[in-house]
Design a protein around this motif. Sequence first.
Motif, PDB file in Angstrom:
ATOM      1  N   SER A 172     -22.810 -24.676  -7.180  1.00  0.00           N
ATOM      2  CA  SER A 172     -21.938 -25.780  -7.594  1.00  0.00           C
ATOM      3  C   SER A 172     -20.671 -25.217  -8.232  1.00  0.00           C
ATOM      4  O   SER A 172     -20.671 -24.108  -8.785  1.00  0.00           O
ATOM      5  CB  SER A 172     -22.649 -26.687  -8.610  1.00  0.00           C
ATOM      6  N   ARG A 173     -19.637 -26.038  -8.144  1.00  0.00           N
ATOM      7  CA  ARG A 173     -18.386 -25.688  -8.832  1.00  0.00           C
ATOM      8  C   ARG A 173     -18.247 -26.572 -10.051  1.00  0.00           C
ATOM      9  O   ARG A 173     -18.460 -27.788 -10.000  1.00  0.00           O
ATOM     10  CB  ARG A 173     -17.198 -25.870  -7.893  1.00  0.00           C
ATOM     11  N   LEU A 174     -17.883 -25.942 -11.166  1.00  0.00           N
ATOM     12  CA  LEU A 174     -17.721 -26.677 -12.417  1.00  0.00           C
ATOM     13  C   LEU A 174     -16.297 -27.217 -12.533  1.00  0.00           C
ATOM     14  O   LEU A 174     -15.336 -26.607 -12.043  1.00  0.00           O
ATOM     15  CB  LEU A 174     -18.021 -25.771 -13.610  1.00  0.00           C
ATOM     16  N   ASP A 175     -16.196 -28.337 -13.228  1.00  0.00           N
ATOM     17  CA  ASP A 175     -14.885 -28.903 -13.506  1.00  0.00           C
ATOM     18  C   ASP A 175     -14.064 -27.907 -14.331  1.00  0.00           C
ATOM     19  O   ASP A 175     -14.570 -27.317 -15.293  1.00  0.00           O
ATOM     20  CB  ASP A 175     -15.065 -30.197 -14.301  1.00  0.00           C
ATOM     21  N   PRO A 176     -12.785 -27.694 -13.981  1.00  0.00           N
ATOM     22  CA  PRO A 176     -11.967 -26.705 -14.713  1.00  0.00           C
ATOM     23  C   PRO A 176     -11.858 -26.980 -16.204  1.00  0.00           C
ATOM     24  O   PRO A 176     -11.627 -26.059 -16.989  1.00  0.00           O
ATOM     25  CB  PRO A 176     -10.594 -26.812 -14.028  1.00  0.00           C
ATOM     26  N   ASP A 177     -12.007 -28.233 -16.624  1.00  0.00           N
ATOM     27  CA  ASP A 177     -11.875 -28.563 -18.049  1.00  0.00           C
ATOM     28  C   ASP A 177     -13.205 -28.503 -18.798  1.00  0.00           C
ATOM     29  O   ASP A 177     -13.292 -28.936 -19.953  1.00  0.00           O
ATOM     30  CB  ASP A 177     -11.276 -29.964 -18.196  1.00  0.00           C
ATOM     31  N   THR A 178     -14.238 -27.971 -18.158  1.00  0.00           N
ATOM     32  CA  THR A 178     -15.543 -27.873 -18.815  1.00  0.00           C
ATOM     33  C   THR A 178     -15.449 -27.016 -20.083  1.00  0.00           C
ATOM     34  O   THR A 178     -14.922 -25.894 -20.059  1.00  0.00           O
ATOM     35  CB  THR A 178     -16.581 -27.255 -17.860  1.00  0.00           C
ATOM     36  N   ALA A 179     -15.936 -27.546 -21.182  1.00  0.00           N
ATOM     37  CA  ALA A 179     -15.936 -26.812 -22.455  1.00  0.00           C
ATOM     38  C   ALA A 179     -17.224 -25.999 -22.538  1.00  0.00           C
ATOM     39  O   ALA A 179     -18.286 -26.526 -22.912  1.00  0.00           O
ATOM     40  CB  ALA A 179     -15.814 -27.775 -23.628  1.00  0.00           C
ATOM     41  N   LEU A 180     -17.170 -24.740 -22.225  1.00  0.00           N
ATOM     42  CA  LEU A 180     -18.381 -23.914 -22.163  1.00  0.00           C
ATOM     43  C   LEU A 180     -19.053 -23.785 -23.523  1.00  0.00           C
ATOM     44  O   LEU A 180     -20.284 -23.677 -23.614  1.00  0.00           O
ATOM     45  CB  LEU A 180     -18.024 -22.530 -21.610  1.00  0.00           C
ATOM     46  N   ASP A 181     -18.274 -23.802 -24.602  1.00  0.00           N
ATOM     47  CA  ASP A 181     -18.859 -23.628 -25.943  1.00  0.00           C
ATOM     48  C   ASP A 181     -19.735 -24.806 -26.350  1.00  0.00           C
ATOM     49  O   ASP A 181     -20.589 -24.674 -27.239  1.00  0.00           O
ATOM     50  CB  ASP A 181     -17.749 -23.442 -26.985  1.00  0.00           C
ATOM     51  N   GLY A 182     -19.550 -25.974 -25.723  1.00  0.00           N
ATOM     52  CA  GLY A 182     -20.298 -27.140 -26.143  1.00  0.00           C
ATOM     53  C   GLY A 182     -21.496 -27.464 -25.282  1.00  0.00           C
ATOM     54  O   GLY A 182     -22.160 -28.488 -25.490  1.00  0.00           O
ATOM     55  N   LEU A 183     -21.827 -26.623 -24.296  1.00  0.00           N
ATOM     56  CA  LEU A 183     -22.936 -26.905 -23.395  1.00  0.00           C
ATOM     57  C   LEU A 183     -24.263 -26.459 -24.007  1.00  0.00           C
ATOM     58  O   LEU A 183     -24.296 -25.607 -24.911  1.00  0.00           O
ATOM     59  CB  LEU A 183     -22.711 -26.184 -22.059  1.00  0.00           C
ATOM     60  N   ASP A 184     -25.360 -27.049 -23.496  1.00  0.00           N
ATOM     61  CA  ASP A 184     -26.689 -26.555 -23.862  1.00  0.00           C
ATOM     62  C   ASP A 184     -27.451 -26.247 -22.581  1.00  0.00           C
ATOM     63  O   ASP A 184     -27.083 -26.689 -21.489  1.00  0.00           O
ATOM     64  CB  ASP A 184     -27.444 -27.567 -24.719  1.00  0.00           C
ATOM     65  N   GLY A 185     -28.539 -25.496 -22.697  1.00  0.00           N
ATOM     66  CA  GLY A 185     -29.258 -24.997 -21.543  1.00  0.00           C
ATOM     67  C   GLY A 185     -29.827 -26.075 -20.648  1.00  0.00           C
ATOM     68  O   GLY A 185     -29.965 -25.888 -19.435  1.00  0.00           O
ATOM     69  N   GLU A 186     -30.172 -27.252 -21.226  1.00  0.00           N
ATOM     70  CA  GLU A 186     -30.798 -28.302 -20.435  1.00  0.00           C
ATOM     71  C   GLU A 186     -29.855 -28.876 -19.378  1.00  0.00           C
ATOM     72  O   GLU A 186     -30.295 -29.553 -18.450  1.00  0.00           O
ATOM     73  CB  GLU A 186     -31.280 -29.425 -21.368  1.00  0.00           C
ATOM     74  N   GLN A 187     -28.582 -28.632 -19.531  1.00  0.00           N
ATOM     75  CA  GLN A 187     -27.623 -29.197 -18.587  1.00  0.00           C
ATOM     76  C   GLN A 187     -27.526 -28.388 -17.290  1.00  0.00           C
ATOM     77  O   GLN A 187     -26.916 -28.843 -16.335  1.00  0.00           O
ATOM     78  CB  GLN A 187     -26.233 -29.287 -19.250  1.00  0.00           C
ATOM     79  N   PHE A 188     -28.108 -27.195 -17.275  1.00  0.00           N
ATOM     80  CA  PHE A 188     -28.041 -26.361 -16.084  1.00  0.00           C
ATOM     81  C   PHE A 188     -29.248 -26.615 -15.197  1.00  0.00           C
ATOM     82  O   PHE A 188     -30.370 -26.827 -15.678  1.00  0.00           O
ATOM     83  CB  PHE A 188     -27.989 -24.874 -16.457  1.00  0.00           C
ATOM     84  N   GLY A 189     -29.024 -26.560 -13.888  1.00  0.00           N
ATOM     85  CA  GLY A 189     -30.118 -26.685 -12.952  1.00  0.00           C
ATOM     86  C   GLY A 189     -30.941 -25.406 -12.892  1.00  0.00           C
ATOM     87  O   GLY A 189     -30.422 -24.293 -13.062  1.00  0.00           O
ATOM     88  N   GLU A 190     -32.234 -25.537 -12.619  1.00  0.00           N
ATOM     89  CA  GLU A 190     -33.116 -24.372 -12.528  1.00  0.00           C
ATOM     90  C   GLU A 190     -32.699 -23.517 -11.324  1.00  0.00           C
ATOM     91  O   GLU A 190     -32.539 -24.013 -10.212  1.00  0.00           O
ATOM     92  CB  GLU A 190     -34.564 -24.850 -12.366  1.00  0.00           C
ATOM     93  N   GLU A 191     -32.503 -22.201 -11.602  1.00  0.00           N
ATOM     94  CA  GLU A 191     -32.175 -21.219 -10.564  1.00  0.00           C
ATOM     95  C   GLU A 191     -30.964 -21.654  -9.729  1.00  0.00           C
ATOM     96  O   GLU A 191     -30.911 -21.462  -8.514  1.00  0.00           O
ATOM     97  CB  GLU A 191     -33.383 -20.966  -9.661  1.00  0.00           C
ATOM     98  N   SER A 192     -29.990 -22.238 -10.401  1.00  0.00           N
ATOM     99  CA  SER A 192     -28.752 -22.671  -9.737  1.00  0.00           C
ATOM    100  C   SER A 192     -27.616 -21.710 -10.065  1.00  0.00           C
ATOM    101  O   SER A 192     -27.695 -20.920 -11.022  1.00  0.00           O
ATOM    102  CB  SER A 192     -28.391 -24.100 -10.182  1.00  0.00           C
ATOM    103  N   GLY A 193     -26.565 -21.806  -9.274  1.00  0.00           N
ATOM    104  CA  GLY A 193     -25.389 -20.961  -9.488  1.00  0.00           C
ATOM    105  C   GLY A 193     -24.150 -21.809  -9.712  1.00  0.00           C
ATOM    106  O   GLY A 193     -23.972 -22.865  -9.086  1.00  0.00           O
TER     107      GLY A 193
END
Length: 746
Positions: A172-193
Amino acid sequence: MNAQNNPAPPAGPAPAQPDPAKGPPGAQPGGAEAAGPEAAAQADVIGGPAADPLAEEGLPGSGAAASRVYRSAGAHFTAQGSATLISSESISAVNFYTGQGPAGQGARLLAGPLPEDELRLLQRVFQEPKGYGTLKRQLRDGRLLVLCGQPGTGRTYTALSLLDELTHGKVSRLDPDTALDGLDGEQFGEESGYVLEPAAAGLPSETGLDRFGALLAQRKAYAVLLATPEPGDTLSRGGRYYHAHIPAAAADVLEGHLDRELEDDEPELLDRAHQVAVDRAVVAATGLDELRPAEAARFALLVAERVRGNRTDDELLVKCREFAEAQAAEWFAGGVPPETPQRLRDAAYRIAVAVLGGASLSAVAEAAEVLAWELAVTVDPESTPGRPLFSDGVDARLVSARAVAESGVEQVGDEDVPVRTVRFRGEGLAPAVLGHLWEHRHNVRGPVLRWLAGLCEDSRPQVWVRAAVAAGQLCRLDCSHTVQELVQPMAQAGQARRRLFAATVLDVAAGSAEVGSAMRALVGHWARGGDEHLRWTAAAVLGRGRATPTVREGLDLLGTVGVWEDGKLRIAAAVQVAHFAGATCDAAVPRRIRGWLSDERRPQQDLGLQSVVCLASLPATDLWNPHPDLDAYGDWPLLLALTAVRPELAPELAGLLWTALQTPRSYEAALDALADWLRGCGGQPWAPVLEGFLPLLVHTHDDRNRLLTLIKELAEDLDNPLDGEQVRRMWEAVQGAGAGAGAGAA
């Protein structure tokens, strides 16, 4: 010396029985020489240093260096190069899913899965760059990778391919304005890129990257962040997560795209496509040394359309010429990003390379900083812009401008010294940059013209001559504006360098089909009715041989300048007559000089004598625009080079020099030029031509004795004597000349 009752010179309309004491044929009693020694001294024809309009620069060889730079700089804008490389633009069909969460909520992970068709395309055309295996291991072990490279070099394809291999297509491609510092692990898909090119906020610190990597590890996910290194950035070399992206071989990328485009067609079409793709005319039309991957994809599509018969050869070339224009448009695109100091400095550097390509790296860098200041104060007149000191790096600056540094030479005085030069990676980029600015960015014109005028204050020919050639290209694009704002003020300046700058602009513009006739008319107007400086400038343009439709008209105008106000500009005009002779190699030039010598009026006679002296003292290498026949004659004296390429003119050219040697007011200058030939001919390819030329100067006993005396004096010179073998050959050549005159002497 008494030359009465001797034969006339071997060519030209001069009457027989000339008397050296009376000057050239047609000289009248009571002239300057009859008025006394002081008046005669003022009327003397002076050669040597006066033939160099840049003698005031204080460095020897300034004129020669300027003409050499001019000849090399012209090619900077007259040819187009070739090219091939991969970029984020290569996958223009990939969808981005963007947005922001409601106020007060934490950061949201906005991701767009890579469509299946794009993934299949990636798998078919991707070519692994150098170090791909290392990048794959780093990403597999560390879960996070920051890939540094310029947009358009294939870094996005590389990132997607890495993630595809490790996640088996869950990319997947992330939105360019994604704030990486505010993310948590649950938001990521399992074994995703995930792949992300951050917007203006940039990347987190290394601590933030550590946290992001740990979140990815919790979900067994992977991420590749794309970064564009700023000038002076060292993270791509030393950071734990940072790795430089090295583009795949351009030829491999192009081949992959051609294979994909024609995979459903006849095999013969693919073979034909490979031939078209390397055709010299097609490659040159792109104007780029190497296509970037996105460009390679477009190029492959064009070639495929051509071999299928959907596009003609001419249509293919037209579309290929748009590659350099598209790059220029991308560099100077406006829109949302603010015109920050960094963006202005990037723009200034690209413009500086366009104008000064081929000059030294340091000269281009300094010129770019000056232009960056001009741009900054135009954007914000109240600002006081400065320069970064240690946060700017040459390598990153070159990459961002698609430029390359090479080994070259620069003339300092009479000698060449090694330097690092800079140029675009493609001959189409310089004209594309200037054309885009002049046609689409009107507000840039003012600061750029002020900058070009300022570059003329730099005494180095590698700077001011190249700036003048570039200004000539701008004059082609908008004649009236450039003439009004830049050329005319330069042409009326008191400094010779500024007038030569204006002459160079006009000469370049005169070669344009669109504005050439207007430029030629302007030069003619200045030559006939301008003030002193405008006439001088007009003569400097005329000497390059392209400002008039005929040789006769060029000589008429040079003659008009040379006799204006009793020869006030005689030397300036005579220098250009010599340049005109080298630019045309036409028999009309020595005939016109003979006509001036035969004229009863003193200004015309002096112009003829001065022209002869300049012809004899000017090296062929100093010509601004040498005739193609003179290309192989390097440092030859121009008069001898003309003798070599036009043997039928040898008697007439020798007759002109003979007349100058017979005339008291030009005798010293002509003899000095001849002495320079004798001193410099040792080991030179033009020595045999000189041996054959000297006998043409002998028509009387006095002629022979003069030459033999000169050879003897040079042979006995305590500081720099002639070589013995050289003396013998020249002595024999003169002794055997003029058998009729020699009989009486015996």
